[in-house]
Motif scaffolding. Structure first.
Motif, short mmCIF file in Angstrom:
data_model
loop_
_atom_site.label_atom_id
_atom_site.label_comp_id
_atom_site.label_asym_id
_atom_site.label_seq_id
_atom_site.Cartn_x
_atom_site.Cartn_y
_atom_site.Cartn_z
N LEU A 1 13.09 -8.27 -5.11
CA LEU A 1 12.47 -6.96 -5.28
C LEU A 1 11.87 -6.50 -3.95
CD1 LEU A 1 10.57 -7.72 -8.62
CD2 LEU A 1 12.73 -6.47 -8.39
N PRO A 2 12.56 -5.63 -3.21
CA PRO A 2 12.07 -5.18 -1.90
C PRO A 2 10.64 -4.65 -1.93
CG PRO A 2 14.31 -4.46 -2.25
CD PRO A 2 13.87 -5.05 -3.55
N LYS A 3 10.24 -4.05 -3.04
CA LYS A 3 8.89 -3.51 -3.10
C LYS A 3 7.83 -4.60 -3.10
CE LYS A 3 8.78 -3.16 -8.18
NZ LYS A 3 8.65 -2.24 -9.32
N MET A 4 8.25 -5.85 -3.38
CA MET A 4 7.32 -6.98 -3.35
C MET A 4 7.17 -7.56 -1.94
SD MET A 4 6.04 -7.71 -6.33
CE MET A 4 5.60 -9.44 -6.16
N CYS B 1 4.16 -9.81 -0.32
CA CYS B 1 4.50 -11.18 0.06
C CYS B 1 4.04 -11.48 1.48
CB CYS B 1 6.01 -11.39 -0.07
SG CYS B 1 6.57 -13.02 0.45
N LEU B 2 4.30 -10.55 2.41
CA LEU B 2 3.88 -10.76 3.80
C LEU B 2 2.36 -10.90 3.92
CD1 LEU B 2 6.22 -8.33 5.78
CD2 LEU B 2 6.22 -10.83 5.86
N GLN B 3 1.65 -10.05 3.19
CA GLN B 3 0.18 -10.13 3.22
C GLN B 3 -0.30 -11.49 2.70
OE1 GLN B 3 -0.42 -6.57 0.87
NE2 GLN B 3 -1.13 -5.41 2.66
N ARG B 4 0.34 -11.95 1.63
CA ARG B 4 -0.04 -13.23 1.04
C ARG B 4 0.33 -14.39 1.96
NH1 ARG B 4 -3.28 -16.42 -0.76
NH2 ARG B 4 -2.76 -17.82 -2.48
N LEU B 5 1.52 -14.33 2.58
CA LEU B 5 1.94 -15.39 3.49
C LEU B 5 1.00 -15.48 4.69
CD1 LEU B 5 5.84 -15.01 3.57
CD2 LEU B 5 4.49 -16.71 2.35
N THR C 1 9.24 -0.68 7.67
CA THR C 1 8.20 -0.30 6.71
C THR C 1 6.83 -0.68 7.27
OG1 THR C 1 9.72 -0.78 4.91
CG2 THR C 1 7.39 -0.58 4.34
N VAL C 2 5.86 0.21 7.13
CA VAL C 2 4.52 -0.02 7.67
C VAL C 2 3.64 -0.61 6.58
CG1 VAL C 2 2.47 1.07 8.65
CG2 VAL C 2 4.74 1.85 9.33
N ILE C 3 2.89 -1.66 6.94
CA ILE C 3 1.99 -2.29 5.99
C ILE C 3 0.58 -2.35 6.59
CG2 ILE C 3 3.79 -3.70 4.95
CD1 ILE C 3 2.75 -6.07 6.53
N GLU C 4 -0.41 -2.37 5.70
CA GLU C 4 -1.79 -2.51 6.14
C GLU C 4 -2.15 -3.98 6.16
OE1 GLU C 4 -6.15 -0.52 5.15
OE2 GLU C 4 -4.75 -0.90 3.52
N VAL C 5 -2.67 -4.44 7.30
CA VAL C 5 -2.99 -5.86 7.49
C VAL C 5 -4.48 -6.02 7.68
CG1 VAL C 5 -2.62 -7.87 8.94
CG2 VAL C 5 -0.74 -6.29 8.52
N VAL C 6 -5.07 -6.98 6.95
CA VAL C 6 -6.48 -7.31 7.11
C VAL C 6 -6.58 -8.42 8.15
CG1 VAL C 6 -8.59 -8.11 6.00
CG2 VAL C 6 -6.96 -6.68 4.73
N PHE D 1 -2.50 -1.08 10.82
CA PHE D 1 -1.17 -0.88 10.25
C PHE D 1 -0.11 -1.46 11.19
CE2 PHE D 1 -3.81 2.27 8.19
CZ PHE D 1 -3.38 2.20 6.87
N LYS D 2 0.85 -2.20 10.60
CA LYS D 2 1.91 -2.83 11.38
C LYS D 2 3.26 -2.64 10.68
CE LYS D 2 -0.61 -6.64 13.59
NZ LYS D 2 -0.61 -8.13 13.81
N ARG D 3 4.31 -2.66 11.48
CA ARG D 3 5.64 -2.67 10.90
C ARG D 3 5.87 -4.03 10.25
NH1 ARG D 3 10.60 -0.78 14.21
NH2 ARG D 3 10.34 -2.87 15.05
N ALA D 4 6.64 -4.04 9.18
CA ALA D 4 6.90 -5.29 8.46
C ALA D 4 7.53 -6.34 9.38
CB ALA D 4 7.80 -5.03 7.25
N SER D 5 8.47 -5.92 10.23
CA SER D 5 9.13 -6.86 11.13
C SER D 5 8.16 -7.42 12.16
CB SER D 5 10.32 -6.20 11.84
OG SER D 5 9.91 -5.05 12.53
#
Length: 414
Positions: A107-110, A114-118, A151-156, A164-168
């Motif tokens: 599921l790409p939306k996951m 997943c990246l945040q959890r990893l 895809t841009v994700i928010e990273v703590v 904000f960072k790109r997924a890659s």
């Protein structure tokens, strides 16, 4: 605590402190989880600290019975100032990570979750990093880097701030922090076709931080690569190394790029690829501006490798400061630096010694510095090579007016 008689079997054999999360290793000895994980995963030991036996299996089994006894003892001694030890949270296990990765793959939306959890799991402990690799996280992260997922994700971040960072880019960050094992790195560059190319793509067009991570990962990968992979290194790798060194992203990234050159240059036509990419020129420019010992040593090692081919010697001589700066670093960096600098000059004097080059070596102080090497403490091998250089061109260099008498006196007689 020092005045209270604590049962000896409640104490960790490593820290000699009351155990908060007792776990048992394969030898049957129980340790506090924090300290045995540090011993095994951070310090990279593979033995039981108490018995010195090799641990084929590094699984840690929670000793619930002992933990309950310790907790009960703490409650009984609460009046003496002993605090109750809370029940520890179970550590992440391989099964949980595999499920997380599988869900994200289906599921790409996951993927973002997943990246945040990893990231969170990886930063908790070195034990978790090993668990992540065993569960396939290295391959999963490499696949995201290869896809160049935008895809841009928010990273703590560790300090609680957010960005904000790109997924890659985030996958690359996590992969670098995981410090993959030698086996993991070999698998990436042999089975995961295109991984090196994906790192090269990041080095070419990524942000500064990602370029640095890509260079450091590539360095680690090529340090364990097979000879055929080193021989077939793409010319574009050397081009991007030059750009990285010129940009001066960070000292860590620059050293990784230099170590990568050290690994690549001895193989096949890589020296010519490096020279054609402009490696010699950029290294001389850096050498003119820095004095940090290890960086100077690495540059001199690479220049020595490049000077074993005609193209490399020509490029060093084409730079107006090439001979002068190599000579200047003799006796100013370290014994390693001196040895390598003398080897570079030996290659020049043996294979590229035109009359113009010999006069330049005299005028910029190379000959004087070589005479000085014979007067001071240095390795036997370096002194022998220095004598060979001076003897080889004694008809041109001996007795010139530009060598101080105190140095000329050490010029070999024959």
């Amino acid at each position: 605590m020092d005045e209270i008689d604590v049962p000896s079997h409640f104490l960790c054999p490593i820290s000699l402190q009351l155990m908060r999360d007792p776990v048992t290793v394969a030898t049957g000895i129980t340790y506090d989880r924090e300290y045995i994980e540090r011993w095994l995963f951070s310090c990279k030991n593979n033995t039981c600290p108490f018995t010195k036996q090799v641990l084929v299996d590094t699984d840690l089994t929670p000793n619930h019975t002992l933990r309950r006894l310790i907790q009960s003892w703490c409650i009984l001694n609460a009046s003496l100032g002993i605090e109750r030890i809370p029940t520890p949270k179970p550590p992440i296990d391989k099964v949980q990570i595999v499920k997380l990765i599988n869900d994200a793959s289906k599921l790409p939306k996951m993927q973002l979750k997943c990246l945040q959890r990893l990231r969170s799991i990886a930063f908790e402990s070195d034990r978790n990093k090993k668990c992540l690799e065993a569960a396939g996280a290295v391959e999963f992260l490499a696949s995201i880097i290869k896809k160049n997922e935008s895809t841009v994700i928010e990273v703590v971040l560790e300090d609680g701030s957010r960005e904000f960072k790109r997924a890659s880019d985030e996958a690359l960050n996590i992969l670098y922090q995981l410090e993959p094992s030698e086996a993991g790195l070999k698998s990436l560059i042999s089975r995961n076709y295109g991984f090196v190319e994906s790192l090269l793509h990041v080095m070419k067009g990524g942000n500064y931080q990602s370029r640095a991570y890509a260079a450091m990962l590539m360095k680690s990968a090529f340090q364990v690569a097979d000879p055929i992979q080193l021989i077939n290194a793409s010319p574009h790798i050397f081009i991007q190394i030059v750009h990285l060194l010129r940009d001066g992203i960070s000292q860590q990234a620059s050293k990784a790029a230099l170590k990568l050159l050290v690994e690549l240059c001895p193989w096949g036509r890589n020296r010519i690829k490096a020279v054609e990419a402009g490696v010699s020129h950029v290294l001389i420019e850096i050498l003119l501006d820095i004095s940090e010992r290890r960086t100077c040593e690495l540059i001199l090692v690479v220049l020595d490798q490049l000077c074993s081919c005609a193209e490399g010697r020509a490029e060093l001589l084409n730079h107006g400061a090439g001979l002068a700066i190599v000579s200047k670093k003799i006796l100013r960096v370290s014994q390693v630096g001196t040895d390598r600098a003398v080897k570079i000059l030996a290659s020049i004097s043996k294979f590229s010694a035109t009359s113009r080059v010999l006069q330049e070596m005299l005028q910029v102080g190379v000959v004087s510095k070589l005479c000085l090497v014979l007067q001071v403490e240095s390795s036997k091998k370096t002194k022998e090579k220095t004598r060979e250089i001076l003897n080889l061109h004694s008809s041109v260099w001996k007795n010139p007016s530009c060598i101080p008498p105190r140095l000329l006196s050490s010029y070999p007689s024959s």
